[in-house]
Scaffold this motif. Structure first.
Motif, PDB file in Angstrom:
ATOM      1  N   ASP B  86       0.853  -1.188   0.000  1.00 52.69           N
ATOM      2  CA  ASP B  86       0.000   0.000   0.000  1.00 52.69           C
ATOM      3  C   ASP B  86       0.889   1.237   0.000  1.00 52.69           C
ATOM      4  O   ASP B  86       1.994   1.207   0.536  1.00 52.69           O
ATOM      5  N   PRO B  87       0.412   2.323  -0.625  1.00 51.75           N
ATOM      6  CA  PRO B  87       1.258   3.515  -0.691  1.00 51.75           C
ATOM      7  C   PRO B  87       1.533   4.119   0.690  1.00 51.75           C
ATOM      8  O   PRO B  87       2.580   4.710   0.901  1.00 51.75           O
ATOM      9  N   LEU B  88       0.592   3.977   1.642  1.00 50.62           N
ATOM     10  CA  LEU B  88       0.777   4.467   3.008  1.00 50.62           C
ATOM     11  C   LEU B  88       1.210   5.919   3.056  1.00 50.62           C
ATOM     12  O   LEU B  88       2.117   6.285   3.791  1.00 50.62           O
ATOM     13  N   LEU B  89       0.552   6.746   2.235  1.00 54.21           N
ATOM     14  CA  LEU B  89       0.811   8.180   2.358  1.00 54.21           C
ATOM     15  C   LEU B  89       0.227   8.648   3.687  1.00 54.21           C
ATOM     16  O   LEU B  89      -0.838   8.181   4.101  1.00 54.21           O
ATOM     17  N   PHE B  90       0.920   9.542   4.388  1.00 52.56           N
ATOM     18  CA  PHE B  90       0.422  10.028   5.676  1.00 52.56           C
ATOM     19  C   PHE B  90      -0.884  10.788   5.449  1.00 52.56           C
ATOM     20  O   PHE B  90      -0.885  11.807   4.755  1.00 52.56           O
ATOM     21  N   PRO B  91      -1.976  10.328   6.033  1.00 54.28           N
ATOM     22  CA  PRO B  91      -3.275  10.926   5.691  1.00 54.28           C
ATOM     23  C   PRO B  91      -3.447  12.336   6.237  1.00 54.28           C
ATOM     24  O   PRO B  91      -4.317  13.072   5.789  1.00 54.28           O
ATOM     25  N   HIS B  92      -2.635  12.713   7.260  1.00 56.76           N
ATOM     26  CA  HIS B  92      -2.829  14.036   7.853  1.00 56.76           C
ATOM     27  C   HIS B  92      -2.020  15.105   7.138  1.00 56.76           C
ATOM     28  O   HIS B  92      -2.085  16.275   7.497  1.00 56.76           O
ATOM     29  N   PRO B 133      -4.084  13.424   0.071  1.00 57.62           N
ATOM     30  CA  PRO B 133      -3.735  12.126  -0.532  1.00 57.62           C
ATOM     31  C   PRO B 133      -4.947  11.224  -0.721  1.00 57.62           C
ATOM     32  O   PRO B 133      -4.979  10.419  -1.660  1.00 57.62           O
ATOM     33  N   ALA B 134      -5.958  11.367   0.185  1.00 60.44           N
ATOM     34  CA  ALA B 134      -7.120  10.487   0.087  1.00 60.44           C
ATOM     35  C   ALA B 134      -7.905  10.722  -1.195  1.00 60.44           C
ATOM     36  O   ALA B 134      -8.720   9.888  -1.582  1.00 60.44           O
TER      37      ALA B 134
ATOM     38  N   ARG C 542      -8.676  16.598   4.992  1.00 57.34           N
ATOM     39  CA  ARG C 542      -7.953  15.322   5.073  1.00 57.34           C
ATOM     40  C   ARG C 542      -8.940  14.197   5.347  1.00 57.34           C
ATOM     41  O   ARG C 542      -9.229  13.868   6.478  1.00 57.34           O
ATOM     42  N   GLN C 543      -9.439  13.587   4.281  1.00 58.68           N
ATOM     43  CA  GLN C 543     -10.463  12.561   4.468  1.00 58.68           C
ATOM     44  C   GLN C 543      -9.923  11.298   5.119  1.00 58.68           C
ATOM     45  O   GLN C 543     -10.662  10.544   5.729  1.00 58.68           O
ATOM     46  N   GLY C 544      -8.604  11.051   4.940  1.00 59.02           N
ATOM     47  CA  GLY C 544      -8.075   9.761   5.365  1.00 59.02           C
ATOM     48  C   GLY C 544      -7.717   9.671   6.832  1.00 59.02           C
ATOM     49  O   GLY C 544      -7.361   8.604   7.313  1.00 59.02           O
ATOM     50  N   VAL C 545      -7.800  10.783   7.569  1.00 53.96           N
ATOM     51  CA  VAL C 545      -7.408  10.746   8.981  1.00 53.96           C
ATOM     52  C   VAL C 545      -8.463  10.003   9.783  1.00 53.96           C
ATOM     53  O   VAL C 545      -9.650  10.277   9.643  1.00 53.96           O
ATOM     54  N   PRO C 546      -8.045   9.041  10.617  1.00 49.66           N
ATOM     55  CA  PRO C 546      -9.038   8.253  11.357  1.00 49.66           C
ATOM     56  C   PRO C 546      -9.879   9.112  12.304  1.00 49.66           C
ATOM     57  O   PRO C 546      -9.386  10.065  12.891  1.00 49.66           O
ATOM     58  N   ARG C 547     -11.157   8.723  12.442  1.00 52.97           N
ATOM     59  CA  ARG C 547     -12.061   9.456  13.320  1.00 52.97           C
ATOM     60  C   ARG C 547     -12.007   8.929  14.723  1.00 52.97           C
ATOM     61  O   ARG C 547     -11.715   7.798  14.941  1.00 52.97           O
TER      62      ARG C 547
END
Lengths: 402, 218, 547
Positions: B86-92, B133-134, C542-547
């Motif tokens: 998985d690319p595992l880009l930092f989501p924040h 990134p998402a 940032r949609q991918g940050v966990p809630r």
């Protein structure tokens, strides 16, 4: 007559105390500047009943003034019942904390004073050291020296005097029933509209004592400790209560927990009556918008139960100088006049107005008296011996907690 | 660039070795493929190289870049670039934030940002710097992940099935991009894969892992 | 566990004072004379009975409601709405709920005013025992309102541990309706997961003063309120009675918990045989309607309770049946604000410190057992200990110890006592959140050259931010609501919204109580709203940050 013998005893005691106070006073007050200097920077934890917004605000005012004038930090520790504080002093004694106690000043009287004094848990005697104590009406008001039949001996300083007063809604009570028999008849005619605070809340116990004083043949007997004849002596009281309870609020199965609770119930229209030791309580409440207009007040024709309330210093206080400076301030003509002012508290002063200088007298005479404040009671009935209070509370619980 | 060398490397679980002792070296600019059924320990081998082996697995043997022994170094000092499945880009972080995280130290803020923008443009992602990134497609994320590794200036590239989560179109494009960069930068590259096409495209040596435990683990 | 110091410290912070307090309570409370005086108190039997009765009944009702609500919400697709519905009630401190309900349900309360005199004909409030009734129904209502929400949250958290969707589907394919599928296939598993929270609910129900003071019966009060009064009595004999009484309370609570465990095993057996009967009925619409209506009713009552608090806090004279208080509302607010301001400052300071220190204790420990589910569960169980013992019992012991060490009434002592109750919630939220973060993010950061400290700060922490903010708000709210810990550890020197509200309610002064209850109700709501808003704002793109 027992009553007369008791009165003589009481007055003799008072004079002895006054002489004692006056004798030592001059020398001790010379040290006052040193006390004031020592007090600067001290924090005084004042454990006082905190159930009333107005009183809390008055103490906040006093704290502000003390900080400005004397550099003393007064902290009002609000307690539900001063017995909590008494318990705390005892706990600290039991734990061996004989200095640096958590309480520096107590608002106290009656059995709580008796408890601490008999256990040697009060600092003192210190009252005569306080300059403003010389204004107190020691001679005219015996309750300033005798607290529930026990001599104060300079261990507590009178702060205010109280007489049990009954307030009522004038739209529901046309003719105030000023003796127990007529009150009982009124209760029977108006089911669910009368109650009294639940003993051992102090106003509830006061109501029991007031009734007892009026219902017994020989009220002087109540100045002696309660003994084996308790059941027989108090019989008329239980007869009265047994007849009243079924017609009272919630049929006597629930009682207001305190004076302010009862005032709350009067304010929302659940009750037509409330009790207070403070004759100006209703006037003040009306002015603050806490009660509606149209409140009347009465004392029982046979006499009003009366006492003084005091401030005392626990034996293990680490700020006795600060505590004395606070006490002196609370007894100053300025603080006492504000306390007597119904806009700020409305608690009758313990000072003898005649001893004050003209300006201070002016301050007192300028106070406005509210419409719901009764004229002074025609007779004051001294508190029974504290043992009666304890016994009455216990007997009440045994009878009415089912 | 220097070769990546493995010398008698063994991984074991509960004292049982996963494969026979492994010794080989990967020359700069070449891609060595590591094949083997799942459970054969090929991903764990990459983890061992990076110093992120789970405590349940024990390892012995030396790993070197040129003459430097990596065994004692903490992960962050080994400077091995690792690409996961998985690319595992930092989501924040946004895309630029991810790349700046990878970019090796030095340079003014503006300079660093310029390098990031150039890198993005070089893989056809110009203008993507501020994106979340998402919101990127799988192929785009894979490209950003590769850039992030390359900007850290690694001494070798370790690829843990990085193309398997991509669809056919993207797989080919990303694979070509990765191998081209590895050649251009002369990076010794170790590829773990299932996919025969990967092996063909890699064009280098092939090592088949089938150790004593391989059958049981399957 | 010993090789992980953060975990040891965390558990010690919670367990040492709790166990020491319990031991001290046993040491100082065991006094045969005091026991016989407790048992000789007028009405004490009735008092203990009404504690057990109200706590048990409320727990049973809350548990059933919570199971039905979660089951129906998950199968009916309104899980998010259920969350939104319960969270505000959960955030509202027990004391505020109690005071609000008393103001709502009393014969002169807001409910009766809404109906009078047009519908009821009452010009004077009727002389009914609607609040503080001898059967403790109003107390049970208050407990149900709060504990249902708590158990719903506990069940929702437990859902993550159970493959609920697959299990339910499997039952449904066998011809059972969604609700029956849920109750037979999923609920028993969830029930296993929430045993500790459920025990905590039962213990709190039996031993609380926060709801029993404003809502509980009067003559006699519940046993905990009786003890609370004894603790504040001047007479040392009565004081020792209170000590002994707390042991009796402990005994009564323990006995009830054991009985409840037996009953629940029995219930499981009954449930199993009902499954084996094979009866199926598949239409849940009626149940859906009833449970939705019940939840909306609870929610409405909660909102009306706040309305009642607001009205009473600005009213002085407020004669029945007027719906709105007379007089100048603004000036009444001016009366209230200076007093409330001071209290609010202390309350907020204490709550903020609790939240921050709690977070500082929990985060490193959560870090150390992120890969270790069993240690997480063990730590969670240890941290739950203070919630499984009647507060009064061990807090009284803690107070004795604090006085001996001469640190009672200090900020640190109060803060510590608050931590005891905040830590289980912080752990419950943060430990799983930490464990859920993909460990490969850290590995990626390391291979990119970030040393562990930098990787934690720049990768782990931001990914935990949302849960962390929520955890801060939760710990903050827990601290706001605490009454007995502040009282016992604070030597009465810390005037928080809770101590003030309880003191006023304890003397029956509901007008004063409502001022502080308002503060109590509002502060947690602000904290949660703040946590949600700042979390959303921070990661708005940032949609991918966990809630």
């Amino acid at each position: 007559m027992c009553l007369r013998r008791h009165a003589a005893h009481l007055i003799a005691g008072c004079f002895a105390a006054v002489l004692l106070a006056a004798g030592g006073a001059a020398a001790e007050q010379d040290n006052w500047p040193a006390v004031v200097a020592e007090a600067r920077g001290q924090t005084v934890y004042f454990n006082a009943w905190g159930g009333d917004l107005t009183i809390n605000r008055y103490l906040q005012w006093a704290a502000d003034r003390l900080r400005e004038d004397h550099g003393v930090e007064l902290r009002h520790v609000k307690v539900t019942d001063i017995a909590e504080a008494v318990a705390r002093v005892r706990a600290e004694r039991a734990a061996g904390r004989d200095d640096n106690g958590s309480i520096d000043l107590l608002w106290i009287n009656g059995e709580n004073f008796a408890a601490l004094q008999s256990a040697g848990l009060l600092h003192g005697p210190w009252v005569s050291e306080v300059p403003n104590a010389s204004y107190v009406d020691w001679e005219g008001n015996p309750t300033t020296l005798i607290d529930g039949t026990i001599a104060t001996d300079g261990f507590e300083l009178p702060w205010g005097t109280a007489a049990l007063t009954l307030f009522f809604d004038k739209s529901q009570v046309s003719l105030p029933p000023t003796n127990p028999a007529t009150l009982l008849r009124w209760i029977g005619d108006h089911p669910g509209r009368f109650s009294y605070p639940q003993p051992p809340a102090f106003l509830g116990s006061a109501f029991l004592k007031q009734l007892l004083l009026l219902l017994v043949d020989d009220s002087g007997h109540l100045q002696q400790p309660a003994g084996d004849d308790f059941g027989k002596v108090t019989e008329p009281l239980w007869a009265w209560l047994n007849q009243a309870h079924p017609h009272m609020w919630r049929r006597g199965r629930l009682f207001p927990l305190s004076g302010p609770a009862q005032r709350d119930l009067l304010a929302v229209g659940e009750l037509d009556w409330m009790l207070s030791y403070n004759p100006s309580e209703a006037s003040r409440a009306i002015r603050n918008g806490d009660l509606h207009d149209g409140i009347g007040a009465m004392h029982f024709a046979g006499g009003a139960l009366a006492n003084s309330h005091f401030i005392a210093i626990p034996y293990n206080s680490s700020a006795t100088a600060g505590a004395r400076v606070v006490a002196n301030f609370l007894l100053s003509p300025e603080a006492q006049a504000r306390k007597a002012d119904e806009q700020h508290w409305g608690d009758p002063s313990v000072l003898d107005i005649d001893k004050l200088d003209t300006d201070d007298q002016q301050a007192f005479s300028a106070l406005q008296i509210g419409t719901a404040t009764p004229p002074a009671a025609k007779r004051y009935l001294p508190e029974p011996h504290p043992s009666w209070t304890t016994a009455l509370e216990q007997a009440w619980l045994e009878r009415y907690v089912r | 660039m220097k070769p990546l060398q493995l010398d008698k490397v063994v991984l074991s679980v509960d004292g049982a070795a996963l494969f026979e002792p492994l010794s080989f070296s990967v020359l700069p600019g070449t891609v060595t493929s590591l094949l083997g059924p799942s459970g054969s320990g090929k991903s764990s081998l990459l983890a061992y190289l990076c110093g992120i082996l789970p405590p349940a697995i024990t390892a012995s043997g030396a790993i070197r870049i040129g003459d430097e022994n990596l065994g004692r170094l903490p992960t962050e000092k080994r400077r091995l670039g690792l690409l996961f499945q998985d690319p595992l880009l930092f989501p924040h972080l946004d895309v630029a934030g991810n790349l700046l995280f990878g970019l090796s130290r030095g340079g003014s803020r503006a300079e660093r940002r310029r390098r990031v923008d150039e890198a993005l443009a070089s893989v056809g992602l110009g203008g993507f710097a501020d994106r979340d990134p998402a919101t990127l497609s799988g192929g785009q994320q894979a490209r950003v992940a590769l850039l992030r590794v390359l900007l850290a200036e690694p001494r070798a590239l370790l690829l843990d099935e990085p193309f398997s989560s991509l669809d056919d179109d993207n797989r080919e494009r990303v694979r070509k991009l990765v191998f081209d960069e590895a050649h251009r930068r002369e990076l010794p590259t170790l590829l773990v894969t299932h996919d025969e096409q990967d092996v063909v495209a890699a064009g280098g040596a092939v090592i088949n892992l089938s150790g004593p435990n391989a059958d049981k683990k399957e | 566990m010993l090789r992980r110091p953060a975990i040891v410290i965390l558990v010690a912070v919670s367990a040492v004072p709790t166990i020491a307090g319990l031991a001290a309570a046993l040491w100082f409370g065991l006094d045969a004379g005091a026991f016989s005086r407790v048992l000789g108190t007028p009405g004490v039997g009735l008092s203990i009975a009404s504690s057990i009765w109200s706590g048990s009944i409320a727990t049973v009702i809350s548990l059933m409601l919570a199971h039905l609500a979660v089951g129906l919400a998950v199968s009916g697709g309104w899980r998010t709405r259920l969350n939104a519905l319960t969270l505000p009630l959960l955030a509202m401190p027990h004391l505020a709920v109690g005071i609000g309900l008393a103001l709502l349900l009393a014969p002169s309360g807001v409910l009766m005013r809404l109906l009078s005199p047009w519908a009821t004909g009452f010009e004077l409030p009727p002389d009914w025992l609607t609040v503080q009734d001898p059967a403790a129904l109003s107390l049970i209502a208050g407990l149900v309102l709060k504990e249902t929400c708590f158990l719903i949250m506990a069940l929702m958290a437990a859902l993550a541990q159970v493959p609920s969707a697959r299990l339910q589907l499997q039952a449904q394919t066998l011809g059972y309706g969604p609700l029956k599928s849920w109750l037979t296939a999923v609920a028993p598993l969830l029930q296993q997961q929430i045993r500790l929270p459920l025990a905590a609910v039962l213990v709190f129900g039996i031993s609380n003063v926060e709801l029993a003071i404003p809502l509980g019966p009067g003559l006699p009060p519940t046993f905990s309120v009786l003890l609370w009064r004894w603790f504040t009595d001047a007479n040392p004999l009565i004081h020792s009675q209170a000590y002994a009484g707390t042991l009796l309370l402990l005994l009564a609570t323990a006995a009830t918990v054991v009985a409840a465990m037996t009953v629940s095993n029995l219930a499981r057996y009954v449930l199993r045989s009902s499954v084996q009967g094979g009866r199926r009925h598949s239409d849940d619409r009626f149940a859906q309607g009833v449970i939705k209506a019940t939840l909306i009713l609870l929610w409405t009552v909660g909102v009306l309770a706040i309305v009642a608090i607001v009205l009473r806090s600005v009213s002085g004279a407020w004669r029945f049946p007027a719906l709105l208080p007379a007089g100048d509302w603004l000036s009444r607010w001016n009366d209230v604000l200076p007093t409330a301001g001071n209290t609010a400052a202390i309350t907020v300071a204490l709550a903020t410190a609790t939240a921050l220190v709690g977070l500082a204790l929990v985060l490193p420990a959560a870090e150390q057992c992120r890969h270790d589910a069993r240690t997480r569960a063990t730590v969670g169980a240890w941290l739950f200990l203070p919630l499984l013992v009647p507060q009064m019992t061990f807090l009284f012991g803690v107070q004795v110890l604090l006085v001996r060490m001469n640190i009672d009434g200090t900020f640190v002592a109060v803060l510590w006592s608050h931590l005891l109750f905040a830590l289980p919630y912080l752990w419950g939220l943060l430990a799983p959140a930490r464990a859920a973060i993909d460990p490969r993010y850290r590995q990626v950061a390391a291979t990119l050259g970030a040393p562990p400290s930098r990787a934690w700060l720049t990768v782990t922490l931001p990914l935990l931010a949302r849960s962390g903010l929520l955890a801060l708000a939760l710990a903050f709210s827990v601290s706001i609501a605490l009454y007995l810990p502040t009282l016992f550890a604070g030597a009465g020197r810390f005037a928080t919204a809770a101590t003030e509200a309880a003191a006023a309610a304890g003397s029956g002064n509901l007008r004063l109580a409502s001022v502080h209850a308002l503060l109590l109700a509002v502060l947690p709501l602000i904290a949660f709203a703040g946590a949600y808003a700042s979390g959303s704002w921070l990661f708005r793109h940032r949609q991918g940050v966990p809630r």
